[in-house]
Design a protein around this motif. Structure first.
Motif, PDB file in Angstrom:
ATOM      1  N   ILE A  65       0.835  -1.206   0.000  1.00 52.92           N
ATOM      2  CA  ILE A  65       0.000   0.000   0.000  1.00 52.92           C
ATOM      3  C   ILE A  65       0.864   1.248   0.000  1.00 52.92           C
ATOM      4  N   GLU A  68       2.436   1.702  -3.440  1.00 53.67           N
ATOM      5  CA  GLU A  68       1.438   2.209  -4.388  1.00 53.67           C
ATOM      6  C   GLU A  68       1.230   3.711  -4.203  1.00 53.67           C
ATOM      7  N   GLN A  69       1.247   4.173  -2.972  1.00 49.93           N
ATOM      8  CA  GLN A  69       1.091   5.604  -2.698  1.00 49.93           C
ATOM      9  C   GLN A  69       2.273   6.392  -3.251  1.00 49.93           C
ATOM     10  N   GLN A 126      -7.020  -2.630   5.250  1.00 48.21           N
ATOM     11  CA  GLN A 126      -6.074  -2.826   4.158  1.00 48.21           C
ATOM     12  C   GLN A 126      -6.804  -3.003   2.832  1.00 48.21           C
ATOM     13  N   GLN A 129      -8.015   0.361   1.743  1.00 46.65           N
ATOM     14  CA  GLN A 129      -6.918   1.208   1.274  1.00 46.65           C
ATOM     15  C   GLN A 129      -6.489   0.823  -0.131  1.00 46.65           C
ATOM     16  N   MET A 130      -6.415  -0.487  -0.406  1.00 44.29           N
ATOM     17  CA  MET A 130      -6.019  -0.938  -1.745  1.00 44.29           C
ATOM     18  C   MET A 130      -7.065  -0.547  -2.779  1.00 44.29           C
TER      19      MET A 130
END
Length: 206
Positions: A65, A68-69, A126, A129-130
């Protein structure tokens, strides 16, 4: 029972675990990364590890995560570096694909068995968030229908198809990077109207 950690120690240890795991997951296959080794590198026992993360899978998803951010921030920066939407999307898709290709962490998540095990252990937060990360990125790139030759949903599916090819690259007769650049270019040429100006980041994203 292990010794108690202060709140400050907990924060520092969790940060070090994430940083150590990020390096390990990017450099080694998922199966080769061991909880005991990660714990040892940050100076805690294997048992103490589970006071910070319920499983290796949970730590992996936390790292994924965060990466990815970081990728999204990089993409936002690239939005201002192109004269047209076509150039923009080709660069974003190709550079992201090459990043995925070189990083073990993305190779692991593309493995169906590993992905299933990861998602089974993922917390609700999670998963959210994804999902939110994907929605934010896709909304940023294809939120407007203006400039597209095909419906937004079709354009989205065509761009997503880029990431379905990697598992079958051994069946390609051509060089993978050359193929991917040509494939991505062909897709973007087919869905974007010529002359569509490049996307610009919103004020809140600069």
């Amino acid at each position: 029972m292990g010794r108690a950690f202060s709140e400050n120690e907990k924060e520092l240890i969790k940060k070090r675990l994430i940083e150590t795991a990020k390096i390990a997951f990017e450099e080694m296959p998922y199966q080769s990364v061991k909880v005991e080794s990660l714990a040892k590198k940050v100076g805690i026992s294997k048992g103490a590890f589970y006071r910070f993360f319920p499983s290796k899978e949970s730590l992996f998803l936390d790292v994924l995560i965060r990466i990815e951010q970081e990728i999204q921030k990089d993409i936002i920066t690239k939005l201002t570096a192109h004269a047209s939407l076509k150039e923009q999307l080709i660069d974003i898709l190709f550079s992201t694909m090459m990043l995925f290709e070189k990083s073990y962490i993305f190779k692991a998540f593309s493995d169906v068995q590993i992905q299933t095990a990861l998602l089974e252990k993922a917390t609700d937060e999670q998963r959210e968030q994804m999902l939110r990360a994907d929605q934010q990125l896709l909304s940023m790139l294809v939120s407007e229908t203006v400039g597209f030759k095909v419906p937004r949903e079709v354009a989205l599916d065509m761009m997503r198809s880029v990431f379905f090819i990697a598992p079958y690259k051994t069946q390609l007769e051509s060089n993978f990077e050359v193929f991917m650049l040509s494939y991505i270019t062909a897709i973007i040429e087919g869905i974007i109207i010529e002359g569509t100006p490049a996307l610009m980041p919103k004020e809140s994203e600069k």
